[in-house]
Design an enzyme around this catalytic site. Structure first.
Site, short mmCIF file in Angstrom:
data_model
loop_
_atom_site.label_atom_id
_atom_site.label_comp_id
_atom_site.label_asym_id
_atom_site.label_seq_id
_atom_site.Cartn_x
_atom_site.Cartn_y
_atom_site.Cartn_z
N GLU A 57 35.84 33.57 -12.84
CA GLU A 57 35.15 34.57 -13.68
C GLU A 57 33.73 34.87 -13.20
O GLU A 57 32.93 35.43 -13.97
CB GLU A 57 35.11 34.13 -15.15
CG GLU A 57 36.43 33.68 -15.73
CD GLU A 57 37.47 34.78 -15.79
OE1 GLU A 57 37.09 35.94 -15.96
OE2 GLU A 57 38.66 34.47 -15.63
N THR A 62 35.58 41.28 -7.98
CA THR A 62 35.04 42.63 -8.20
C THR A 62 34.18 43.04 -7.01
O THR A 62 34.25 44.18 -6.55
CB THR A 62 34.21 42.69 -9.51
OG1 THR A 62 35.02 42.21 -10.59
CG2 THR A 62 33.75 44.10 -9.81
N ARG A 199 41.24 42.88 -14.51
CA ARG A 199 41.07 41.44 -14.27
C ARG A 199 42.38 40.81 -13.86
O ARG A 199 43.34 40.78 -14.62
CB ARG A 199 40.53 40.76 -15.55
CG ARG A 199 40.26 39.29 -15.39
CD ARG A 199 39.07 39.01 -14.50
NE ARG A 199 38.99 37.61 -14.10
CZ ARG A 199 39.41 37.14 -12.94
NH1 ARG A 199 39.96 37.95 -12.06
NH2 ARG A 199 39.28 35.86 -12.64
N ASP A 227 38.00 35.98 0.30
CA ASP A 227 37.88 35.70 -1.14
C ASP A 227 38.99 34.72 -1.52
O ASP A 227 40.14 34.90 -1.15
CB ASP A 227 38.02 37.00 -1.94
CG ASP A 227 37.90 36.78 -3.45
OD1 ASP A 227 37.28 35.77 -3.85
OD2 ASP A 227 38.44 37.60 -4.21
N GLN A 231 39.21 29.23 -9.80
CA GLN A 231 39.60 28.19 -10.74
C GLN A 231 39.78 26.85 -10.02
O GLN A 231 40.05 26.81 -8.82
CB GLN A 231 40.93 28.57 -11.44
CG GLN A 231 40.73 29.36 -12.72
CD GLN A 231 40.39 30.82 -12.45
OE1 GLN A 231 40.77 31.35 -11.42
NE2 GLN A 231 39.69 31.46 -13.36
#
Length: 392
Positions: A57, A62, A199, A227, A231
């Site tokens: 998060e 993005t 998301r 990327d 988590q």
């Protein structure tokens, strides 16, 4: 007898010529392969490897999507359409979280009455919560969109949304709830902005190759950006990417100082980010690797800081508010920035302190900010390369 020997010699010479021709052709092919490998190896040497790291998060994905939009061809219509089920799933999952959250607060909170849904929305709420709990979501029709909008506007849901940091409510909530009618059009095709807000948790490793665009021409540098999932269960996949990295771009969502992890609701997100940042800094393979720290989600931070004190986070417990409005926002931001700077130097060995370390204030959803930031990153890395080559 002589004619027979002569004939055999002729055959032998003919075979030798064929063998020599075959050898020459094989040698030519081998030489061409070696030439291509050499060219590819030289080309690879000019490609700088960037690693995009951060906790879940943090906004990494993005930023990755922004790079695709800014420095590549962007998303074609097929790619845009592929996000449609993702966006609809985001809507259903979010309204379920809000409905279930209001139900929990109405049963356990001392001021329970403000979390009780109006009678006309109770049945709708149960229906939408059921849909949100499925693995296969229906297409978002106009009728469903209207029901979601009615529930979203219910005072109990708005009260619940105000406590969103306790419920893992995603940052895209406002945006999608404000666009429900457009998202439910029969011929709806997601826009670039919709895709940026969508998301999806990153699993595995995704990469993109790009060259930042200057004012009139491309930069001389080519980058390959990786990327990986943020988590905890995804981080074991990071290790094999650590070798040969030119720069680590570490994303820290500074707005999440009052939130807990998706995978561990007893763990503060900022404390997790601090620990992860320090762990990455200590990796032996990053001894000479440049570090670019993106203090991300500033747009959310500047709104939240005026409502939720920074000191709710253990790391920031010594923070003292000095003002209001813009002055307070800047004061709080500089405090967070200083904390990360201290952490960097405390967790960097003395022989590594001269490696490049830069901090950037970012908002991953703001294309202009991301473009400007990557041009600064590009400039920093090019200067470092010139310095190491003795040309600066």
């Amino acid at each position: 007898m002589l004619s027979c020997v002569t004939e055999n010699m002729g055959l032998l010479c003919s075979r030798n010529r064929r063998y020599n021709d075959a050898d020459a052709e094989e040698n030519a092919q081998t030489a061409e392969i070696e030439r291509r490998i050499e060219l590819e190896t030289k080309a690879e040497k000019h490609i700088q490897k960037l690693l995009l790291l951060g906790a879940g998060e943090s906004g990494k994905s993005t930023i990755f999507k922004q790079i695709k939009l800014l420095f590549q061809t962007g998303f074609d219509e097929a790619e845009l359409k592929s996000y449609l089920p993702v966006i609809h799933a985001n809507v259903y999952q979010t309204i379920k979280l809000l409905h279930d959250g209001s139900k929990e607060f109405s049963q356990n909170d001392t001021d329970f009455s403000k979390y009780v849904l109006s009678d006309e929305n109770k049945e709708i709420g149960e229906k939408l919560s059921d849909i949100g709990g499925r693995l296969d979501y229906p297409y978002l029709t106009k009728e469903l969109a209207q029901e979601i909008e009615n529930l979203w506007k219910d005072p109990a849901i708005q009260e619940t949304y105000a406590r969103g940091s306790e419920l893992q409510i995603p940052d895209c909530t406002d945006y999608f709830m404000e666009n429900l009618q457009r998202l439910s059009d029969a011929n709806y095709v997601p826009t670039k902005e919709d895709v940026l807000y969508a998301r999806v948790r990153t699993t595995g490793v995704v990469e993109i190759q790009f060259s930042p665009v200057g004012e009139n021409k491309k930069s001389g540098e080519v980058y390959r950006l990786f990327d990986v999932g943020g988590q905890r269960n995804e981080r074991r996949k990071w290790i094999h990417l650590f070798e040969g990295v030119s720069a680590v771009i570490f994303c820290a969502a500074i707005s999440e100082y009052d939130q807990t992890l998706f995978e561990d609701e007893n763990r503060n997100r900022m404390m997790e980010t601090k620990e992860l940042f320090e762990w990455v800094l200590k990796q032996p393979c990053f001894e000479k690797t440049s570090f670019m720290l993106f203090l991300n989600k500033f747009d959310i931070f500047e709104k939240k800081i005026l409502k939720v004190p920074l000191s709710v986070c253990e790391w920031f417990k010594d923070y003292q508010s000095v003002s209001t409005g813009k002055q307070e926002i800047e004061h709080a931001y500089e405090f967070v920035k200083k904390k990360f700077e201290e952490s960097y130097f405390q967790n960097t060995a003395p022989d590594r302190v001269d490696r490049v370390f830069k901090i950037y204030r970012t908002t991953a959803l703001d294309q202009k900010v991301v473009k400007k930031t990557f041009k600064l990153v590009d400039e920093t890395l090019r200067r470092r390369n010139l310095f190491e080559a003795g040309l600066l």
